[in-house]
Design a protein around this motif. Sequence first.
Motif, PDB file in Angstrom:
ATOM      1  N   TYR A   1       5.092 -58.220 -32.967  1.00  0.00           N
ATOM      2  CA  TYR A   1       5.495 -58.303 -31.571  1.00  0.00           C
ATOM      3  C   TYR A   1       4.308 -57.909 -30.694  1.00  0.00           C
ATOM      4  CZ  TYR A   1      10.172 -57.785 -33.680  1.00  0.00           C
ATOM      5  OH  TYR A   1      11.311 -57.918 -34.432  1.00  0.00           O
ATOM      6  N   GLY A   2       4.234 -58.474 -29.498  1.00  0.00           N
ATOM      7  CA  GLY A   2       3.264 -58.038 -28.508  1.00  0.00           C
ATOM      8  C   GLY A   2       1.846 -57.948 -29.019  1.00  0.00           C
TER       9      GLY A   2
ATOM     10  N   ASP B   1       3.008 -49.928 -26.850  1.00  0.00           N
ATOM     11  CA  ASP B   1       2.699 -51.323 -26.571  1.00  0.00           C
ATOM     12  C   ASP B   1       3.377 -51.724 -25.267  1.00  0.00           C
ATOM     13  OD1 ASP B   1       2.418 -54.062 -26.439  1.00  0.00           O
ATOM     14  OD2 ASP B   1       2.939 -54.440 -28.525  1.00  0.00           O
ATOM     15  N   PRO B   2       2.624 -51.955 -24.215  1.00  0.00           N
ATOM     16  CA  PRO B   2       3.219 -52.290 -22.918  1.00  0.00           C
ATOM     17  C   PRO B   2       4.023 -53.582 -22.923  1.00  0.00           C
ATOM     18  CG  PRO B   2       0.842 -52.656 -22.889  1.00  0.00           C
ATOM     19  CD  PRO B   2       1.149 -51.920 -24.157  1.00  0.00           C
ATOM     20  N   SER B   3       3.807 -54.429 -23.927  1.00  0.00           N
ATOM     21  CA  SER B   3       4.545 -55.694 -23.991  1.00  0.00           C
ATOM     22  C   SER B   3       5.822 -55.588 -24.822  1.00  0.00           C
ATOM     23  CB  SER B   3       3.646 -56.800 -24.565  1.00  0.00           C
ATOM     24  OG  SER B   3       3.189 -56.458 -25.860  1.00  0.00           O
ATOM     25  N   VAL B   4       6.091 -54.411 -25.378  1.00  0.00           N
ATOM     26  CA  VAL B   4       7.304 -54.163 -26.162  1.00  0.00           C
ATOM     27  C   VAL B   4       8.046 -52.988 -25.534  1.00  0.00           C
ATOM     28  CG1 VAL B   4       8.223 -53.432 -28.392  1.00  0.00           C
ATOM     29  CG2 VAL B   4       6.311 -55.044 -28.311  1.00  0.00           C
ATOM     30  N   THR B   5       9.337 -53.151 -25.310  1.00  0.00           N
ATOM     31  CA  THR B   5      10.144 -52.078 -24.745  1.00  0.00           C
ATOM     32  C   THR B   5      10.781 -51.241 -25.846  1.00  0.00           C
ATOM     33  OG1 THR B   5      10.683 -53.358 -22.757  1.00  0.00           O
ATOM     34  CG2 THR B   5      12.139 -51.514 -23.299  1.00  0.00           C
TER      35      THR B   5
ATOM     36  N   LYS C   1       8.895 -59.186 -27.761  1.00  0.00           N
ATOM     37  CA  LYS C   1       8.613 -60.616 -27.827  1.00  0.00           C
ATOM     38  C   LYS C   1       7.603 -60.858 -28.948  1.00  0.00           C
ATOM     39  CE  LYS C   1      11.144 -61.473 -24.195  1.00  0.00           C
ATOM     40  NZ  LYS C   1      12.458 -62.146 -24.345  1.00  0.00           N
ATOM     41  N   TRP C   2       7.814 -61.925 -29.688  1.00  0.00           N
ATOM     42  CA  TRP C   2       6.879 -62.255 -30.758  1.00  0.00           C
ATOM     43  C   TRP C   2       5.468 -62.414 -30.200  1.00  0.00           C
ATOM     44  CZ3 TRP C   2       9.383 -61.111 -34.822  1.00  0.00           C
ATOM     45  CH2 TRP C   2      10.667 -61.572 -35.096  1.00  0.00           C
ATOM     46  N   THR C   3       4.482 -62.004 -30.965  1.00  0.00           N
ATOM     47  CA  THR C   3       3.099 -62.273 -30.592  1.00  0.00           C
ATOM     48  C   THR C   3       2.908 -63.783 -30.462  1.00  0.00           C
ATOM     49  OG1 THR C   3       2.391 -60.305 -31.810  1.00  0.00           O
ATOM     50  CG2 THR C   3       0.689 -61.916 -31.243  1.00  0.00           C
TER      51      THR C   3
END
Length: 421
Positions: A265-266, A131-135, A216-218
């Motif tokens: 997340y994400g 998921d590119p929005s979660v590290t 980050k939360w969706t």
Amino acid sequence: MKTSRMGSRVGVILIAAIVALSALGCSGAATSTPSPKSTVKQENVEMVNPKLVAANTRFGFKLFSEILKKDTQKNVFVSPSSVAIALSMTYNGASGETQQAMANALQLQGLSLSELNQANANLKTNLEKGDPSVTVAIANSLWARNGVSFNSEFIKRNQTFYDAEIKTLDFNSAAAPREINGWVNEKTNGKISEIIDQIRPDQVMFLINAIYFNGKWTNEFDKNQTEARSFYLANGKEKQHPLMQQKGKYRYYENDQFQAVSLPYGNEQMSLYLFLPSQKSSLSDFHKTLNSENWQTWMGQFSQRQGSVQIPRFKLSYDIELKEALSALGMAVAFDKSKADFSRLSDVETNINQVKHKTFVEVNEEGTEAAAVTSVGITVTSVQIEEPPFDMVVNRPFFCAIRDNKTGEILFMGSIINPNL
């Protein structure tokens, strides 16, 4: 017969685990420098072996159960993935009874060494690129004492399959702990600054895994909706604590024993799962039912449902020495300096002396930063019955887990009895 011992201090980023090995007769060992990093390419890195995820899930809950026997009156937060990865690296050096004992403790039935290594390589790639929005950052390293000879195949496998950084250091130098701790601080984004306070004369190697998670939360929580409300502790006492709140449609499940919700997340590949025991039950009662079989069953029961959630904002650090818990799971021989067999690691006789684990987690309105392990696939029912909105107020001790919904891997799990800021 071996005459040495070993000790270490370790941690994880959000979660990191470290295994320290000690040997006897170091002065007589041949000097060697680990070979440069292998350039062997991994194939099918996107394919995650479900046997590894199932093994990590079984191991994670068994380890968590053992930890709870020791820490019953405090918050517990661990990364079974981090521990499993660090021990898998070490497992590459084990032989005979020691190898079998570690396989049993890690629940590796049905997985050969080559399958385990390839599966860990694929899982790392999948988690980090899912998921590119979660590290999710997983880092491994192996720190060896100058002048001690280590098996080249052991080194190569850790480089090839675990992408481990190989370092040789003068363990007698005061700068050695600082260099190792600097690596840990960097890989945990400053959340864990120290793993080793000193290096003893009999210590010859440290294997370290670090996992960093930032999601980050969706759907972020509105800070203006956060209010100080009552949180009821296990002893019956009440405290005021900030509870975040929001409404929406969530994957949700409840039965007579608990309510559970998945907060994504994400792009929703990863979620924070919260399990709140019912008023007539307790977190300790929930712990008695917490195992891999029930977990898999529960994961299949979640369905989309409208509702509202209130969850505490919290931040905590946790650390534990895992020798006792891992011995209870069947790998005591690996810690026994007279019986341990790590002949595939080095010609010098060695044993594991310590396995320390350290975690950090912060949950707030924006999301979650932590170290952890996650496992278990998601099953969506094709037919759903419309049910009335639920109301879930997490205002008493609860269980939580950060899970990768694609692979089913559980990155982190914890029991929160008293949320702190």
